[in-house]
Design a protein around this motif. Sequence first.
Motif, short mmCIF file in Angstrom:
data_model
loop_
_atom_site.label_atom_id
_atom_site.label_comp_id
_atom_site.label_asym_id
_atom_site.label_seq_id
_atom_site.Cartn_x
_atom_site.Cartn_y
_atom_site.Cartn_z
N ALA A 31 41.95 49.42 65.10
CA ALA A 31 42.38 49.27 66.43
C ALA A 31 43.05 47.74 66.48
CB ALA A 31 41.34 49.46 67.39
N GLY A 35 47.72 50.66 65.26
CA GLY A 35 47.04 51.64 65.61
C GLY A 35 46.93 51.77 66.83
N PHE A 52 38.80 54.86 65.65
CA PHE A 52 37.37 54.07 65.24
C PHE A 52 37.57 52.68 64.50
CE2 PHE A 52 37.14 58.78 64.96
CZ PHE A 52 35.65 59.17 65.70
N MET A 62 45.97 40.51 65.56
CA MET A 62 46.66 39.95 66.63
C MET A 62 46.19 38.71 67.68
SD MET A 62 48.83 41.82 69.37
CE MET A 62 50.35 42.50 68.84
N THR A 166 44.44 50.39 58.82
CA THR A 166 43.33 49.51 58.72
C THR A 166 43.92 47.89 58.09
OG1 THR A 166 42.99 50.06 56.45
CG2 THR A 166 41.64 51.40 58.20
N HIS A 168 45.85 45.12 56.05
CA HIS A 168 46.11 44.48 54.52
C HIS A 168 45.44 45.39 53.53
CE1 HIS A 168 48.22 40.86 55.70
NE2 HIS A 168 47.55 40.96 56.63
N ILE A 172 41.71 53.44 54.00
CA ILE A 172 41.69 54.98 54.06
C ILE A 172 42.40 55.31 52.91
CG2 ILE A 172 41.82 57.11 55.38
CD1 ILE A 172 39.96 54.67 56.47
N CYS A 215 50.38 53.22 58.97
CA CYS A 215 51.22 52.37 59.75
C CYS A 215 50.82 50.78 59.78
CB CYS A 215 51.42 52.98 61.27
SG CYS A 215 49.89 52.91 62.17
N ARG A 227 54.08 41.04 52.65
CA ARG A 227 53.61 40.57 53.85
C ARG A 227 54.62 39.85 54.78
NH1 ARG A 227 48.61 36.56 52.81
NH2 ARG A 227 48.30 37.09 54.84
#
Length: 250
Positions: A31, A35, A52, A62, A166, A168, A172, A215, A227
């Motif tokens: 999140a 996400g 999740f 953020m 998720t 850096h 998954i 994403c 990055r």
Amino acid sequence: MEEHIISKAIIETYIKELISHLDVDVAIAGAGPSGLTCAYYLASAGKKVAIFERHLKIGGGMPAGGMMFNRIVVQEEAKDIMKEFGIRIKKYTGNLYTADAIETISAFTLKTIKAGAKIFNLISVEDVIIREKKIAGVVINWSAVDIAHLHVDPLGVKAKVVVDATGHDSEICRIVEKKSGDNFKVTGERSMWAEKGERALLENTKEVYPGLFVCGMAANAVAGSHRMGAIFGGMILSGKEASSLILEKL
Ligand code: 48H
């Protein structure tokens, strides 16, 4: 006002929500800004979405802005999305704008929930379900189980599409790399280069394995792109782009 009734209210309503999200259109891991943005647009289009999130807090990187200065920078291209979320931005120079990181993540969180996406915090995605070389869901567990190194077996969630948001670690995708038995590779992100990293993000936002979209920072990590530091326009544009690609597929 009996204590056990308060307990029952919490447990019963939580469990109902969890059960109703064991079979979803889209399961999103993470999140953070990408996400949440992805979830907002999918839920707004009527899709059933569960996010999740491993941590207690929502928002990933953020709220910390850049090195704990809780401001973020976004570029012109992300202006419309910031406006849609009702976030105040201030022109800084050229095509760069600044915003309050807490205001931004709060607006993202609230709007995403109100659009109908369900956020489950303190739950980690620890594995995926793969059927016939296609991602068919996620495997979840309480984050506390992982932190305490307890041997507790997880539960499975069915999803038409899974999103790796998720950040850096692209966790998954790393699981799929390790467990799919296919030749799927995560390259790993490259060092900081804001312009190149931001430019590569949208191109890297895609279905990387059947049923698995990536994403945000995870997209650059999988593709081996740079990055970019505390500029967040790319993250939210990437979340929106992922939602469009998923809507096309569903
Ligand atoms: C459940 C998980 C799991 C898991 C991780 O890091 P994030 O904020 O990710 P993005 O891609 O939305 O935004 C990236 C941005 O915050 C950032 O780091 C930037 C711009 N960096 C540039 C730079 O140069 O450093 O959020 C990811 C979220 C976090 O909240 C994690 O706790 C969560 O995903 N998460 N949740 N299951 N297995 N792994």
